[in-house]
Design a protein around this motif. Sequence first.
Motif, PDB file in Angstrom:
ATOM      1  N   PHE A  47       1.048  -1.294   0.068  1.00 45.19           N
ATOM      2  CA  PHE A  47       0.083   0.061  -0.103  1.00 45.19           C
ATOM      3  C   PHE A  47       0.645   1.318   0.069  1.00 45.19           C
ATOM      4  O   PHE A  47       1.858   1.323   0.606  1.00 45.19           O
ATOM      5  N   VAL A  48       0.366   2.255  -0.445  1.00 43.56           N
ATOM      6  CA  VAL A  48       0.977   3.612  -0.709  1.00 43.56           C
ATOM      7  C   VAL A  48       0.149   4.696  -0.092  1.00 43.56           C
ATOM      8  O   VAL A  48      -0.997   4.526  -0.354  1.00 43.56           O
ATOM      9  N   LEU A  49       0.649   5.531   0.919  1.00 45.58           N
ATOM     10  CA  LEU A  49      -0.083   6.650   1.255  1.00 45.58           C
ATOM     11  C   LEU A  49      -0.170   7.601   0.668  1.00 45.58           C
ATOM     12  O   LEU A  49      -1.348   8.381   0.941  1.00 45.58           O
ATOM     13  N   TRP A  50       0.829   7.937  -0.163  1.00 48.28           N
ATOM     14  CA  TRP A  50       0.787   9.145  -0.996  1.00 48.28           C
ATOM     15  C   TRP A  50       1.353   8.814  -2.300  1.00 48.28           C
ATOM     16  O   TRP A  50       2.340   8.620  -2.281  1.00 48.28           O
ATOM     17  N   PRO A  51       0.750   9.103  -3.471  1.00 43.06           N
ATOM     18  CA  PRO A  51       1.312   8.776  -4.729  1.00 43.06           C
ATOM     19  C   PRO A  51       2.077   9.905  -5.179  1.00 43.06           C
ATOM     20  O   PRO A  51       1.730  11.175  -5.092  1.00 43.06           O
ATOM     21  N   GLU A  52       3.500   9.542  -5.545  1.00 45.18           N
ATOM     22  CA  GLU A  52       4.286  10.565  -6.128  1.00 45.18           C
ATOM     23  C   GLU A  52       4.021  10.956  -7.588  1.00 45.18           C
ATOM     24  O   GLU A  52       3.974  12.306  -7.909  1.00 45.18           O
ATOM     25  N   GLU A  53       3.546  10.030  -8.453  1.00 50.40           N
ATOM     26  CA  GLU A  53       2.953  10.196  -9.699  1.00 50.40           C
ATOM     27  C   GLU A  53       1.714   9.536  -9.979  1.00 50.40           C
ATOM     28  O   GLU A  53       1.666   8.605 -10.581  1.00 50.40           O
ATOM     29  N   PRO A  54       0.599  10.280  -9.439  1.00 50.50           N
ATOM     30  CA  PRO A  54      -0.712   9.642  -9.731  1.00 50.50           C
ATOM     31  C   PRO A  54      -0.958   9.493 -11.272  1.00 50.50           C
ATOM     32  O   PRO A  54      -0.536  10.108 -12.015  1.00 50.50           O
ATOM     33  N   SER A  55      -1.531   8.213 -11.243  1.00 49.93           N
ATOM     34  CA  SER A  55      -1.800   7.692 -12.903  1.00 49.93           C
ATOM     35  C   SER A  55      -3.068   7.153 -12.643  1.00 49.93           C
ATOM     36  O   SER A  55      -3.464   6.399 -11.796  1.00 49.93           O
ATOM     37  N   LEU A  56      -4.113   7.342 -13.857  1.00 47.60           N
ATOM     38  CA  LEU A  56      -5.266   6.528 -13.558  1.00 47.60           C
ATOM     39  C   LEU A  56      -5.433   5.508 -14.502  1.00 47.60           C
ATOM     40  O   LEU A  56      -6.485   5.020 -15.092  1.00 47.60           O
ATOM     41  N   THR A  57      -4.208   4.889 -14.849  1.00 43.07           N
ATOM     42  CA  THR A  57      -4.145   3.644 -15.501  1.00 43.07           C
ATOM     43  C   THR A  57      -4.999   2.453 -15.005  1.00 43.07           C
ATOM     44  O   THR A  57      -5.838   1.745 -15.922  1.00 43.07           O
ATOM     45  N   ALA A  58      -4.834   2.159 -13.815  1.00 42.51           N
ATOM     46  CA  ALA A  58      -5.769   1.099 -13.311  1.00 42.51           C
ATOM     47  C   ALA A  58      -7.316   1.509 -13.546  1.00 42.51           C
ATOM     48  O   ALA A  58      -8.132   0.493 -13.704  1.00 42.51           O
ATOM     49  N   PHE A  59      -7.567   2.738 -13.194  1.00 37.86           N
ATOM     50  CA  PHE A  59      -9.177   2.894 -13.516  1.00 37.86           C
ATOM     51  C   PHE A  59      -9.672   2.935 -14.900  1.00 37.86           C
ATOM     52  O   PHE A  59     -10.734   2.310 -15.313  1.00 37.86           O
ATOM     53  N   ARG A  60      -8.734   3.301 -15.996  1.00 35.75           N
ATOM     54  CA  ARG A  60      -8.860   3.099 -17.495  1.00 35.75           C
ATOM     55  C   ARG A  60      -9.073   1.640 -17.797  1.00 35.75           C
ATOM     56  O   ARG A  60      -9.732   1.062 -18.482  1.00 35.75           O
ATOM     57  N   ALA A  61      -8.267   0.731 -17.004  1.00 35.64           N
ATOM     58  CA  ALA A  61      -8.241  -0.778 -17.163  1.00 35.64           C
ATOM     59  C   ALA A  61      -9.492  -1.331 -16.599  1.00 35.64           C
ATOM     60  O   ALA A  61     -10.088  -2.236 -17.495  1.00 35.64           O
ATOM     61  N   VAL A  62      -9.966  -0.819 -15.597  1.00 38.67           N
ATOM     62  CA  VAL A  62     -11.079  -1.593 -15.049  1.00 38.67           C
ATOM     63  C   VAL A  62     -12.214  -1.153 -15.776  1.00 38.67           C
ATOM     64  O   VAL A  62     -13.511  -1.865 -15.703  1.00 38.67           O
ATOM     65  N   LEU A  63     -12.302   0.024 -16.350  1.00 37.81           N
ATOM     66  CA  LEU A  63     -13.585   0.578 -17.212  1.00 37.81           C
ATOM     67  C   LEU A  63     -13.361   0.547 -18.578  1.00 37.81           C
ATOM     68  O   LEU A  63     -14.002   1.190 -19.339  1.00 37.81           O
ATOM     69  N   SER A  64     -12.575  -0.298 -18.986  1.00 38.86           N
ATOM     70  CA  SER A  64     -12.157  -0.500 -20.409  1.00 38.86           C
ATOM     71  C   SER A  64     -13.268  -1.500 -21.216  1.00 38.86           C
ATOM     72  O   SER A  64     -13.360  -1.537 -22.361  1.00 38.86           O
ATOM     73  N   GLY A  65     -14.319  -1.697 -20.437  1.00 39.51           N
ATOM     74  CA  GLY A  65     -15.406  -2.405 -21.160  1.00 39.51           C
ATOM     75  C   GLY A  65     -15.678  -4.097 -20.683  1.00 39.51           C
ATOM     76  O   GLY A  65     -16.159  -4.605 -21.273  1.00 39.51           O
ATOM     77  N   GLY A  66     -14.446  -4.366 -19.695  1.00 43.02           N
ATOM     78  CA  GLY A  66     -14.489  -5.742 -19.209  1.00 43.02           C
ATOM     79  C   GLY A  66     -15.612  -6.171 -18.115  1.00 43.02           C
ATOM     80  O   GLY A  66     -16.545  -5.778 -18.218  1.00 43.02           O
ATOM     81  N   VAL A  67     -15.074  -7.261 -17.615  1.00 38.32           N
ATOM     82  CA  VAL A  67     -16.043  -7.700 -16.444  1.00 38.32           C
ATOM     83  C   VAL A  67     -16.637  -6.535 -15.421  1.00 38.32           C
ATOM     84  O   VAL A  67     -17.563  -6.429 -14.777  1.00 38.32           O
ATOM     85  N   VAL A  68     -15.575  -5.755 -15.079  1.00 36.45           N
ATOM     86  CA  VAL A  68     -15.653  -4.787 -14.127  1.00 36.45           C
ATOM     87  C   VAL A  68     -16.791  -3.646 -14.388  1.00 36.45           C
ATOM     88  O   VAL A  68     -17.469  -3.481 -14.060  1.00 36.45           O
ATOM     89  N   THR A  69     -16.595  -3.287 -15.651  1.00 43.11           N
ATOM     90  CA  THR A  69     -17.552  -2.192 -16.396  1.00 43.11           C
ATOM     91  C   THR A  69     -18.914  -2.902 -16.381  1.00 43.11           C
ATOM     92  O   THR A  69     -19.914  -2.098 -16.147  1.00 43.11           O
ATOM     93  N   ARG A  70     -18.867  -4.156 -17.046  1.00 43.64           N
ATOM     94  CA  ARG A  70     -20.435  -4.607 -16.976  1.00 43.64           C
ATOM     95  C   ARG A  70     -20.894  -4.869 -15.601  1.00 43.64           C
ATOM     96  O   ARG A  70     -22.041  -4.394 -15.580  1.00 43.64           O
ATOM     97  N   ALA A  71     -20.234  -5.341 -14.680  1.00 40.43           N
ATOM     98  CA  ALA A  71     -20.852  -5.160 -13.280  1.00 40.43           C
ATOM     99  C   ALA A  71     -21.189  -4.140 -12.539  1.00 40.43           C
ATOM    100  O   ALA A  71     -22.155  -4.177 -11.955  1.00 40.43           O
ATOM    101  N   MET A  72     -20.379  -3.081 -12.856  1.00 42.86           N
ATOM    102  CA  MET A  72     -20.776  -1.784 -12.496  1.00 42.86           C
ATOM    103  C   MET A  72     -22.145  -1.289 -13.286  1.00 42.86           C
ATOM    104  O   MET A  72     -22.968  -0.643 -12.487  1.00 42.86           O
ATOM    105  N   LEU A  73     -22.304  -1.556 -14.365  1.00 44.79           N
ATOM    106  CA  LEU A  73     -23.540  -1.140 -15.045  1.00 44.79           C
ATOM    107  C   LEU A  73     -24.641  -1.983 -14.368  1.00 44.79           C
ATOM    108  O   LEU A  73     -25.764  -1.411 -14.309  1.00 44.79           O
ATOM    109  N   VAL A  74     -24.586  -3.188 -14.117  1.00 46.68           N
ATOM    110  CA  VAL A  74     -25.438  -4.024 -13.653  1.00 46.68           C
ATOM    111  C   VAL A  74     -25.854  -3.498 -12.223  1.00 46.68           C
ATOM    112  O   VAL A  74     -26.889  -3.509 -11.850  1.00 46.68           O
TER     113      VAL A  74
END
Length: 289
Positions: A47-74
């Motif tokens: 775990f990281v308490l403060w990001p030095e170089e914030p990146s939204l890569t993980a959010f783009r990955a989970v919202l790319s249209g896979g199972v997480v995106t579909r589950a969130m719409l459900v």
Amino acid sequence: MGKPSVFATIARAVVLILCCAAVLVPFLAVVSTSVASPAQLTSAGGFVLWPEEPSLTAFRAVLSGGVVTRAMLVSIGVTGVGTLASVAVTVGLAYALSRPGSLFHKPLLLGTLFTLFFNPGIIPTYMVVRQLGLIDSFAALVLPVLVSGFNVVVMRAFFLEIPQELLESARIDGASEARTLRSIVLPLSKAVIAVIGLFYAVMYWNAFFTALLYINSTEKWPLQLIVRTFVVNQTPLAADDLDLAGEVVPPQLSVQMAILVLAIIPILVVYPFIQKHFTKGLLIGAVKG
């Protein structure tokens, strides 16, 4: 009561700060880890308490249209439809039970109170859902928990507190029960409707056990089952699960924390907008006696 001593004031402040830290530090760690870079995650070893170089890569990955995106719409669909349906049925039942002369008043009231003391259990409920042909359907996530007896009792008690003079004046003017409910009772009941609506929304959004029992198809999973599978059970997410089309999968910990943030944020965003109606709804119902 006398003025508290300096020591007592400092002690209360310290306790309050510790309580806030116990809530905010884990939440900050989850958010920071979800936007931290892979290099920082590797150097931190977790775990990281403060990001030095914030990146939204993980959010783009989970919202790319896979199972997480579909589950969130459900989850969004089930929560929206279920909350509206539950509030509508609860309002109608509570208003009917608040009118002494309504049809089947006593049997319905006793049946509602009966549900507060006796639960049918998992197996009988599952058998009923199966007999109705609701297994592996979105209706199974809503209909078995459509009405809560506790919420009906709370709303009925609020309706009983509305001055009868207002309802009698509406009847004298020729208003029907439906018109009385729509034009007088509902505007005075914004507070209790907001509270009950929030209760139902949180229940539908956080529910995973009903989906675990009744949903067999993974494409119909709500977000909470995704959290249970990929975060709690630590099942790794592959590129096919995230629909990344050959791109590199972000660190698993970062992806898991991003899923947690998506599961937490909607309730945190909605709650302040609901909260402002609590006091306002209580004041609207005030009349001079």
